[in-house]
Scaffold this motif. Sequence first.
Motif, PDB file in Angstrom:
ATOM      1  N   GLU A 202       9.576 -11.790  -5.182  1.00  0.00           N
ATOM      2  CA  GLU A 202      10.364 -12.975  -5.532  1.00  0.00           C
ATOM      3  C   GLU A 202       9.485 -14.193  -5.777  1.00  0.00           C
ATOM      4  OE1 GLU A 202      13.074 -13.363  -2.305  1.00  0.00           O
ATOM      5  OE2 GLU A 202      14.417 -11.773  -3.014  1.00  0.00           O
ATOM      6  N   SER A 203       8.352 -14.278  -5.072  1.00  0.00           N
ATOM      7  CA  SER A 203       7.444 -15.416  -5.238  1.00  0.00           C
ATOM      8  C   SER A 203       6.519 -15.244  -6.430  1.00  0.00           C
ATOM      9  CB  SER A 203       6.602 -15.605  -3.976  1.00  0.00           C
ATOM     10  OG  SER A 203       5.687 -14.525  -3.819  1.00  0.00           O
ATOM     11  N   GLY A 204       6.497 -14.066  -7.020  1.00  0.00           N
ATOM     12  CA  GLY A 204       5.621 -13.812  -8.157  1.00  0.00           C
ATOM     13  C   GLY A 204       4.240 -13.323  -7.767  1.00  0.00           C
ATOM     14  N   GLU A 205       3.986 -13.213  -6.471  1.00  0.00           N
ATOM     15  CA  GLU A 205       2.680 -12.726  -6.016  1.00  0.00           C
ATOM     16  C   GLU A 205       2.481 -11.254  -6.364  1.00  0.00           C
ATOM     17  OE1 GLU A 205       0.212 -12.179  -1.804  1.00  0.00           O
ATOM     18  OE2 GLU A 205       1.887 -13.599  -1.918  1.00  0.00           O
ATOM     19  N   LEU A 206       3.587 -10.530  -6.472  1.00  0.00           N
ATOM     20  CA  LEU A 206       3.540  -9.102  -6.759  1.00  0.00           C
ATOM     21  C   LEU A 206       4.592  -8.791  -7.822  1.00  0.00           C
ATOM     22  CD1 LEU A 206       2.201  -6.400  -5.698  1.00  0.00           C
ATOM     23  CD2 LEU A 206       4.193  -6.174  -4.208  1.00  0.00           C
ATOM     24  N   SER A 207       4.196  -8.187  -8.943  1.00  0.00           N
ATOM     25  CA  SER A 207       5.163  -7.849  -9.986  1.00  0.00           C
ATOM     26  C   SER A 207       5.948  -6.609  -9.559  1.00  0.00           C
ATOM     27  CB  SER A 207       4.448  -7.571 -11.307  1.00  0.00           C
ATOM     28  OG  SER A 207       3.707  -6.354 -11.230  1.00  0.00           O
ATOM     29  N   ALA A 208       7.102  -6.422 -10.168  1.00  0.00           N
ATOM     30  CA  ALA A 208       7.940  -5.261  -9.841  1.00  0.00           C
ATOM     31  C   ALA A 208       7.195  -3.961 -10.162  1.00  0.00           C
ATOM     32  CB  ALA A 208       9.253  -5.337 -10.616  1.00  0.00           C
ATOM     33  N   GLU A 209       6.437  -3.965 -11.273  1.00  0.00           N
ATOM     34  CA  GLU A 209       5.690  -2.765 -11.658  1.00  0.00           C
ATOM     35  C   GLU A 209       4.594  -2.458 -10.642  1.00  0.00           C
ATOM     36  OE1 GLU A 209       6.303  -5.353 -13.581  1.00  0.00           O
ATOM     37  OE2 GLU A 209       7.778  -4.498 -14.980  1.00  0.00           O
ATOM     38  N   ASP A 210       3.874  -3.500 -10.198  1.00  0.00           N
ATOM     39  CA  ASP A 210       2.814  -3.298  -9.212  1.00  0.00           C
ATOM     40  C   ASP A 210       3.397  -2.854  -7.873  1.00  0.00           C
ATOM     41  OD1 ASP A 210       0.823  -3.921 -10.969  1.00  0.00           O
ATOM     42  OD2 ASP A 210       0.646  -6.025 -10.366  1.00  0.00           O
ATOM     43  N   ARG A 211       4.572  -3.406  -7.534  1.00  0.00           N
ATOM     44  CA  ARG A 211       5.230  -2.984  -6.292  1.00  0.00           C
ATOM     45  C   ARG A 211       5.545  -1.497  -6.328  1.00  0.00           C
ATOM     46  NH1 ARG A 211      11.365  -2.930  -4.437  1.00  0.00           N
ATOM     47  NH2 ARG A 211      11.180  -1.324  -6.049  1.00  0.00           N
ATOM     48  N   ASN A 212       6.080  -1.033  -7.441  1.00  0.00           N
ATOM     49  CA  ASN A 212       6.438   0.383  -7.563  1.00  0.00           C
ATOM     50  C   ASN A 212       5.209   1.283  -7.492  1.00  0.00           C
ATOM     51  OD1 ASN A 212       9.110  -0.335  -7.788  1.00  0.00           O
ATOM     52  ND2 ASN A 212       9.151  -0.255 -10.026  1.00  0.00           N
ATOM     53  N   ARG A 213       4.120   0.853  -8.140  1.00  0.00           N
ATOM     54  CA  ARG A 213       2.891   1.638  -8.072  1.00  0.00           C
ATOM     55  C   ARG A 213       2.342   1.666  -6.651  1.00  0.00           C
ATOM     56  NH1 ARG A 213       1.961  -0.280 -13.449  1.00  0.00           N
ATOM     57  NH2 ARG A 213       1.123  -2.256 -12.663  1.00  0.00           N
ATOM     58  N   PHE A 214       2.456   0.531  -5.960  1.00  0.00           N
ATOM     59  CA  PHE A 214       1.988   0.443  -4.580  1.00  0.00           C
ATOM     60  C   PHE A 214       2.811   1.365  -3.689  1.00  0.00           C
ATOM     61  CE2 PHE A 214       1.975  -1.684  -0.363  1.00  0.00           C
ATOM     62  CZ  PHE A 214       0.607  -1.578  -0.106  1.00  0.00           C
ATOM     63  N   LEU A 215       4.124   1.352  -3.888  1.00  0.00           N
ATOM     64  CA  LEU A 215       4.996   2.231  -3.097  1.00  0.00           C
ATOM     65  C   LEU A 215       4.626   3.697  -3.312  1.00  0.00           C
ATOM     66  CD1 LEU A 215       8.484   0.531  -3.639  1.00  0.00           C
ATOM     67  CD2 LEU A 215       7.239   0.691  -1.484  1.00  0.00           C
ATOM     68  N   GLU A 216       4.364   4.061  -4.549  1.00  0.00           N
ATOM     69  CA  GLU A 216       4.005   5.451  -4.839  1.00  0.00           C
ATOM     70  C   GLU A 216       2.693   5.838  -4.171  1.00  0.00           C
ATOM     71  OE1 GLU A 216       3.478   8.445  -8.702  1.00  0.00           O
ATOM     72  OE2 GLU A 216       4.043   6.343  -8.977  1.00  0.00           O
ATOM     73  N   SER A 217       1.776   4.875  -4.054  1.00  0.00           N
ATOM     74  CA  SER A 217       0.472   5.156  -3.438  1.00  0.00           C
ATOM     75  C   SER A 217       0.576   5.407  -1.936  1.00  0.00           C
ATOM     76  CB  SER A 217      -0.491   3.988  -3.690  1.00  0.00           C
ATOM     77  OG  SER A 217      -0.167   2.861  -2.874  1.00  0.00           O
ATOM     78  N   LEU A 218       1.740   5.117  -1.357  1.00  0.00           N
ATOM     79  CA  LEU A 218       1.931   5.271   0.089  1.00  0.00           C
ATOM     80  C   LEU A 218       2.458   6.655   0.462  1.00  0.00           C
ATOM     81  CD1 LEU A 218       3.739   1.860   0.796  1.00  0.00           C
ATOM     82  CD2 LEU A 218       1.299   2.349   1.029  1.00  0.00           C
ATOM     83  N   THR A 219       2.674   7.512  -0.520  1.00  0.00           N
ATOM     84  CA  THR A 219       3.340   8.805  -0.291  1.00  0.00           C
ATOM     85  C   THR A 219       2.714   9.597   0.848  1.00  0.00           C
ATOM     86  OG1 THR A 219       4.028   8.945  -2.605  1.00  0.00           O
ATOM     87  CG2 THR A 219       3.998  10.999  -1.340  1.00  0.00           C
ATOM     88  N   ASP A 220       1.409   9.782   0.810  1.00  0.00           N
ATOM     89  CA  ASP A 220       0.750  10.605   1.833  1.00  0.00           C
ATOM     90  C   ASP A 220       0.834   9.972   3.216  1.00  0.00           C
ATOM     91  OD1 ASP A 220       0.146  12.475  -0.054  1.00  0.00           O
ATOM     92  OD2 ASP A 220      -1.935  11.870  -0.313  1.00  0.00           O
ATOM     93  N   GLU A 221       0.686   8.646   3.285  1.00  0.00           N
ATOM     94  CA  GLU A 221       0.750   7.969   4.586  1.00  0.00           C
ATOM     95  C   GLU A 221       2.158   8.061   5.179  1.00  0.00           C
ATOM     96  OE1 GLU A 221      -2.793   4.601   4.181  1.00  0.00           O
ATOM     97  OE2 GLU A 221      -0.703   3.968   4.334  1.00  0.00           O
ATOM     98  N   VAL A 222       3.163   7.917   4.344  1.00  0.00           N
ATOM     99  CA  VAL A 222       4.540   8.026   4.829  1.00  0.00           C
ATOM    100  C   VAL A 222       4.809   9.444   5.315  1.00  0.00           C
ATOM    101  CG1 VAL A 222       6.971   7.983   4.144  1.00  0.00           C
ATOM    102  CG2 VAL A 222       5.452   6.135   3.442  1.00  0.00           C
ATOM    103  N   ALA A 223       4.382  10.433   4.545  1.00  0.00           N
ATOM    104  CA  ALA A 223       4.586  11.830   4.944  1.00  0.00           C
ATOM    105  C   ALA A 223       3.917  12.106   6.286  1.00  0.00           C
ATOM    106  CB  ALA A 223       4.026  12.765   3.869  1.00  0.00           C
ATOM    107  N   SER A 224       2.706  11.593   6.466  1.00  0.00           N
ATOM    108  CA  SER A 224       1.982  11.798   7.721  1.00  0.00           C
ATOM    109  C   SER A 224       2.717  11.160   8.889  1.00  0.00           C
ATOM    110  CB  SER A 224       0.568  11.210   7.601  1.00  0.00           C
ATOM    111  OG  SER A 224      -0.141  11.343   8.808  1.00  0.00           O
ATOM    112  N   SER A 225       3.234   9.964   8.678  1.00  0.00           N
ATOM    113  CA  SER A 225       3.957   9.256   9.740  1.00  0.00           C
ATOM    114  C   SER A 225       5.255   9.978  10.096  1.00  0.00           C
ATOM    115  CB  SER A 225       4.274   7.824   9.291  1.00  0.00           C
ATOM    116  OG  SER A 225       5.016   7.138  10.278  1.00  0.00           O
ATOM    117  N   VAL A 226       5.967  10.456   9.078  1.00  0.00           N
ATOM    118  CA  VAL A 226       7.233  11.172   9.305  1.00  0.00           C
ATOM    119  C   VAL A 226       6.979  12.452  10.094  1.00  0.00           C
ATOM    120  CG1 VAL A 226       9.072  12.465   8.164  1.00  0.00           C
ATOM    121  CG2 VAL A 226       8.458  10.187   7.342  1.00  0.00           C
ATOM    122  N   LEU A 227       5.951  13.206   9.711  1.00  0.00           N
ATOM    123  CA  LEU A 227       5.621  14.434  10.423  1.00  0.00           C
ATOM    124  C   LEU A 227       5.219  14.140  11.865  1.00  0.00           C
ATOM    125  CD1 LEU A 227       3.649  16.362   7.657  1.00  0.00           C
ATOM    126  CD2 LEU A 227       5.915  16.904   8.546  1.00  0.00           C
TER     127      LEU A 227
END
Length: 429
Positions: A202-227
């Motif tokens: 909302e502040s413009g510090e992070l674009s929606a596209e960059d946010r989505n790419r960042f979220l995708e980069s978290l896949t392995d860490e999220v999977a590890s935490s869930v397990l």
Amino acid sequence: GSMSGDVFGNGMLMSKNTELTAAISSREIFIDPNPNAADSFEERQRLFEMPRANWSDYNPDKISAGGGVFSRKARAIPISPQMQARFNIQESVLSGPELVNRLLKAPTDLLWNGAIGTYIKSSEETHSEAKDPSNDLIRINANEVGANIIGEGGNLGVTQKARIEFSLNGGRVNTDFIDNVSGVDCSDHEVNTKILLQPLVESGELSAEDRNRFLESLTDEVASSVLSNNYWQNLALSLAEQDAKASIEPYIDQMNQLASNGHERKTYQLPTDKTLNERASQGVGLTRPELAYIVSLSKNELTQAILDNELTDQADASRYLASALPPKVVSTYPDATHAHPLKANIIATQISNAIINLMGPAYLNTVQKESGQPLPDVINAIVASFHETGVLDILPTLEASEASTSGKEMLSRLNELQRKVDAKVREQI
């Protein structure tokens, strides 16, 4: 289930050593009496990657002698000698529903449910109480299950009364909401991370596209935490199972405490005092399906108590917050992490998980009863004891050693940590 279903399919690809001898989908019955593990895995992988695959797409050359794929609606299925031997079937011909019924009763290591429907009820329940008339013809009683373990990837495959009966007969089972919690946990990680990042977008510090790419980069860490969360939840049940077998009174007190807060035992099929005392006299405590509810309800109650008493500003509070988020999020956006709108709720939840996973659902109530101290003081003492004993640093090292540590040894190490924490708590109250 079928390999095209994400729950059943993923479950059947967890190990190349799995010997899938039979599978039941909504329309078909797959039989491989003496499977070759390597060939079977390759075929399951192929079907999983095939859009809308059915068991009839399975390569018949990879099915062992006496097996095949049959319709669940078939009026007469020849039962081969191999099928009779593998599944302990006496008949030479069965209808589709009759064969499904026999397969549910067949001796096996694991009965894996990844489908919709209720297939097992208690011997004390009627079919109408199972509330799934479409499966009345094939449903079996818990005391007829031939499997050693029931795994519940799907919901409501087994009634709660059936789980308890199966457990009391020596079977191993949790509940559906324990076994298939990963999807919910994954969503929690996603939502909590999106909430953290939204002000930056909302502040413009992070674009929606960059946010989505960042979220995708978290896949392995999220999977590890869930397990990891799943791992400790199962160990929590094992610790509580051990504890309740040794002493049932604290758990009776805890169930009464939960009932006083509106969680009536009958609602969750929890046993009466009389039943528990009878079990105790026979060296039996609470089953894992019963403990699953006690642990879950106790966590909810403790989380709310922490919030109500504003106890989230604790030693290591930032660590509890960070433990619920992917490490990359915390390191990349430390200020946004600290300013998370749900900070208090997350910390309270993580403290509750830590206390009950290690010390058990009855511990806090027991200490409060024995010490006469107010609940907030007891919670503070436990959290401080975690900090002083370094428990939060020790637990990850234990998890890392899981592959080379027996279940018995792991419980022994956790019992030692329990004693250390308890000694510190007693010093403080």
